[in-house]
Write a protein that holds these residues in place. Structure first.
Motif, PDB file in Angstrom:
ATOM      1  N   VAL A  73       0.850  -1.187   0.000  1.00 19.50           N
ATOM      2  CA  VAL A  73       0.000   0.000   0.000  1.00 19.50           C
ATOM      3  C   VAL A  73       0.890   1.243   0.000  1.00 19.50           C
ATOM      4  O   VAL A  73       1.872   1.321   0.731  1.00 19.50           O
ATOM      5  N   ASN A  74       0.537   2.200  -0.844  1.00 15.84           N
ATOM      6  CA  ASN A  74       1.297   3.440  -0.968  1.00 15.84           C
ATOM      7  C   ASN A  74       1.218   4.250   0.323  1.00 15.84           C
ATOM      8  O   ASN A  74       0.171   4.281   0.987  1.00 15.84           O
ATOM      9  N   ARG A  75       2.312   4.913   0.643  1.00 18.16           N
ATOM     10  CA  ARG A  75       2.343   5.799   1.814  1.00 18.16           C
ATOM     11  C   ARG A  75       1.313   6.907   1.615  1.00 18.16           C
ATOM     12  O   ARG A  75       1.201   7.490   0.548  1.00 18.16           O
ATOM     13  N   GLY A  76       0.536   7.179   2.640  1.00 12.50           N
ATOM     14  CA  GLY A  76      -0.463   8.236   2.586  1.00 12.50           C
ATOM     15  C   GLY A  76      -1.809   7.812   2.023  1.00 12.50           C
ATOM     16  O   GLY A  76      -2.731   8.618   1.978  1.00 12.50           O
ATOM     17  N   ALA A  77      -1.930   6.562   1.589  1.00 12.84           N
ATOM     18  CA  ALA A  77      -3.213   6.089   1.042  1.00 12.84           C
ATOM     19  C   ALA A  77      -4.250   6.024   2.164  1.00 12.84           C
ATOM     20  O   ALA A  77      -3.933   5.650   3.288  1.00 12.84           O
ATOM     21  N   THR A  78      -5.467   6.380   1.845  1.00 13.78           N
ATOM     22  CA  THR A  78      -6.555   6.353   2.820  1.00 13.78           C
ATOM     23  C   THR A  78      -7.351   5.074   2.645  1.00 13.78           C
ATOM     24  O   THR A  78      -7.796   4.765   1.539  1.00 13.78           O
ATOM     25  N   GLY A  79      -7.550   4.347   3.734  1.00 14.67           N
ATOM     26  CA  GLY A  79      -8.301   3.103   3.687  1.00 14.67           C
ATOM     27  C   GLY A  79      -9.796   3.335   3.599  1.00 14.67           C
ATOM     28  O   GLY A  79     -10.305   4.404   3.924  1.00 14.67           O
ATOM     29  N   ILE A  80     -10.488   2.310   3.150  1.00 14.87           N
ATOM     30  CA  ILE A  80     -11.951   2.319   3.058  1.00 14.87           C
ATOM     31  C   ILE A  80     -12.455   1.566   4.280  1.00 14.87           C
ATOM     32  O   ILE A  80     -12.260   0.357   4.402  1.00 14.87           O
ATOM     33  N   ALA A  81     -13.079   2.272   5.205  1.00 14.86           N
ATOM     34  CA  ALA A  81     -13.536   1.677   6.458  1.00 14.86           C
ATOM     35  C   ALA A  81     -14.809   0.867   6.237  1.00 14.86           C
ATOM     36  O   ALA A  81     -15.759   1.352   5.616  1.00 14.86           O
ATOM     37  N   VAL A  82     -14.802  -0.386   6.720  1.00 14.81           N
ATOM     38  CA  VAL A  82     -15.982  -1.252   6.669  1.00 14.81           C
ATOM     39  C   VAL A  82     -16.131  -1.938   8.018  1.00 14.81           C
ATOM     40  O   VAL A  82     -15.182  -2.012   8.801  1.00 14.81           O
ATOM     41  N   PHE A  83     -17.325  -2.448   8.282  1.00 14.74           N
ATOM     42  CA  PHE A  83     -17.566  -3.160   9.535  1.00 14.74           C
ATOM     43  C   PHE A  83     -16.795  -4.477   9.532  1.00 14.74           C
ATOM     44  O   PHE A  83     -16.783  -5.186   8.536  1.00 14.74           O
TER      45      PHE A  83
END
Length: 167
Positions: A73-83
Motif C-alpha cells: 500500500v502506498n504511503r499516505g493512502a486512505t483506507g476504506i472503512a468497513v464493519f
C-alpha cells in the motif's frame, strides 16, 4: 475509535436510504460489480467512500495485498472503512485499500480484475438461457439479461408475493 465507528454507521445508513434513487442505484451497481465478492454492507461502504474502486483487499492476512499479490500500500493512502464482521468482540472497523492505492513489491503476482468483454456475450447469453429458460430476445446481452430477469420473476412470483404478504 467508537466515534469513527459511529460515523461509518451513519454513512452506511445515509447511503442505504439514498439507494432508492434510480441513478444512485445504478452507480452502486457499477461499484458492486467490480467488488462482487464482498458482503452487501461492505459493498455499500466501498460505494460510499470510493465509488471508483476496482479491486479492494486488506493490507495483511493471507488474502491481503501483501501476501496474496506481493503488492504494498502506498504511503499516505486512505483506507476504506468497513464493519469487521469477523471480529467476535466489540464492534470494530477494518480497512480495505483499492488496487490504485498499491504498488508492486519484489515478487508481484498478477491481479485478476474481471471484465465483461464482448466476445463473452454469446456464452453468457447461452448460460442465461440454460438457467432461466427460453429468452424473448437473445440479440444482445442487455435484452437477454432483461428477459432472464423477467423469467426469474415470473417463475418465483408466487413465492415472492407470499413472503411479502407475510412481512
Amino acid at each position: 475509535m467508537a466515534r469513527k465507528y459511529e460515523l461509518i454507521t451513519e454513512l452506511y445508513q445515509r447511503t442505504v436510504a439514498d439507494l432508492t434513487a434510480p441513478q444512485v442505484w445504478q452507480s452502486y451497481l457499477s461499484t458492486a460489480c467490480r467488488n462482487f465478492r464482498l458482503p452487501f454492507d461492505e459493498q455499500i461502504l466501498v460505494f460510499a467512500q470510493r465509488p471508483d474502486a476496482t479491486a479492494v483487499l486488506t493490507i495483511e492476512g493471507k488474502n491481503g495485498w501483501n501476501q496474496r499479490f506481493g503488492r504494498w500500500v502506498n504511503r499516505g493512502a486512505t483506507g476504506i472503512a468497513v464493519f469487521d464482521g469477523g471480529h467476535t468482540g466489540r464492534s470494530r472497523l477494518k480497512y480495505y485499500f483499492d488496487i490504485s492505492d498499491t504498488h508492486e513489491g519484489r515478487f508481484p503476482k498478477p491481479v485478476p480484475v474481471w471484465t465483461m468483454r464482448p466476445e463473452f456475450a454469446p456464452a453468457v447469453i447461452e448460460t442465461l438461457e440454460n438457467s432461466f429458460g427460453d429468452l424473448e430476445d437473445t440479440s444482445d446481452l442487455a435484452p437477454a439479461l432483461l428477459s432472464a430477469a423477467k423469467n426469474a420473476v415470473e417463475d418465483n412470483m408466487a413465492d415472492y408475493l407470499t413472503e411479502l404478504h407475510y412481512y
